[in-house]
Design an enzyme around this catalytic site. Structure first.
Site: not given
Length: 249
Positions: A6, A52, A75, A140, A144
């Site tokens: 994750i 990173d 995530n 943004y 996405k």
């Protein structure tokens, strides 16, 4: 015993997902930019690695150190509440480098082992903001939306190899640090045309009024996606996200 990797686990959705999978007996590889483990629950089944996602050498080190995994959860990401007109080139570049290209790089580093084993689950955490036009997060949303688009194609490409690909789409979550981090990139409060809209948006981000998304909602959606072979491509996470998806049809 299954293993999940994750990204973005220092707080919020990632941290809650780490807790849930540990509670249910999984081995968890949690990544944060610092690699610090003090904010995460202590467990012999937890490894914390520095990552990173904008640095391919950092990604390759993590995938090499992690060894075989069964589920990848992308995530990590950030937002920026800025009118499209006022979004600086630097902010736009950073949004796409992190949210879009960072997720892509994680996929490209992980998928060879999934294809070799003809098994694996990819879960990309995007946003329910893609389901309706919202002000101040246009760039943004674009970063996405790009993830949404290539995830759709990826699901088709990987199906013959027995690899599942999914999108978990959280709504607004006042309890996470997402809004706090996003406000660092805020611009426009000194603009008389945009100021009223920005102030209303900031008030809404801090408010618990109305349906919202809790970190536990996202963790549960990721659990369902990881463990249910019949899970759909897109899963809303949170009461507001579920309502928006119902409205979108």
């Amino acid at each position: 015993m299954s293993t999940i990797l994750i990204t973005g686990c220092s707080s919020g959705f990632g941290l809650e997902t780490v807790r849930l999978f540990l509670d249910r007996g999984w081995t968890v590889i949690a990544t944060t930019r610092s690699g610090r483990a003090d904010m995460l629950p202590a467990s012999e089944r937890l490894r914390v690695l520095p990552l990173d996602i904008t640095d391919r050498s950092s990604i390759d080190r993590v995938i090499g150190d992690a060894g075989p995994i069964d589920v990848l959860v992308n995530n990590a990401g950030f937002g920026a509440p800025v009118p499209v007109e006022l979004t600086s080139p630097e902010t736009a570049k950073s949004l796409f480098e992190t949210n879009t290209l960072g997720t892509l790089a994680m996929l490209q580093a992980t998928l060879p082992q999934f294809r070799e084993r003809r098994a694996g689950v990819v879960i990309n955490v995007t946003s329910a903001a893609l389901l309706k036009p919202l002000p101040l997060i246009g760039v943004y949303r674009a970063s996405k939306a790009a993830v949404d688009a290539y995830t759709e194609s990826l699901a088709v490409e990987l199906e013959p190899f027995g690899i599942r690909v999914h999108l978990v789409m959280p709504g607004r979550s006042p309890e996470t640090k997402f809004g706090e981090s996003a406000r660092r990139h805020l611009r426009g409060l000194d603009n008389p045309d945009y100021q009223p809209l920005i102030e209303r948006m900031l008030t809404g981000m801090r408010s618990n009024a109305g349906p919202v998304t809790h970190a536990e909602d996202v963790a549960q959606a990721i659990w369902r996606t990881a463990t249910d072979p019949s899970a759909p491509l897109r899963i809303p996470a949170g009461a507001d996200a579920e309502a928006w998806m119902a409205e979108a049809g």
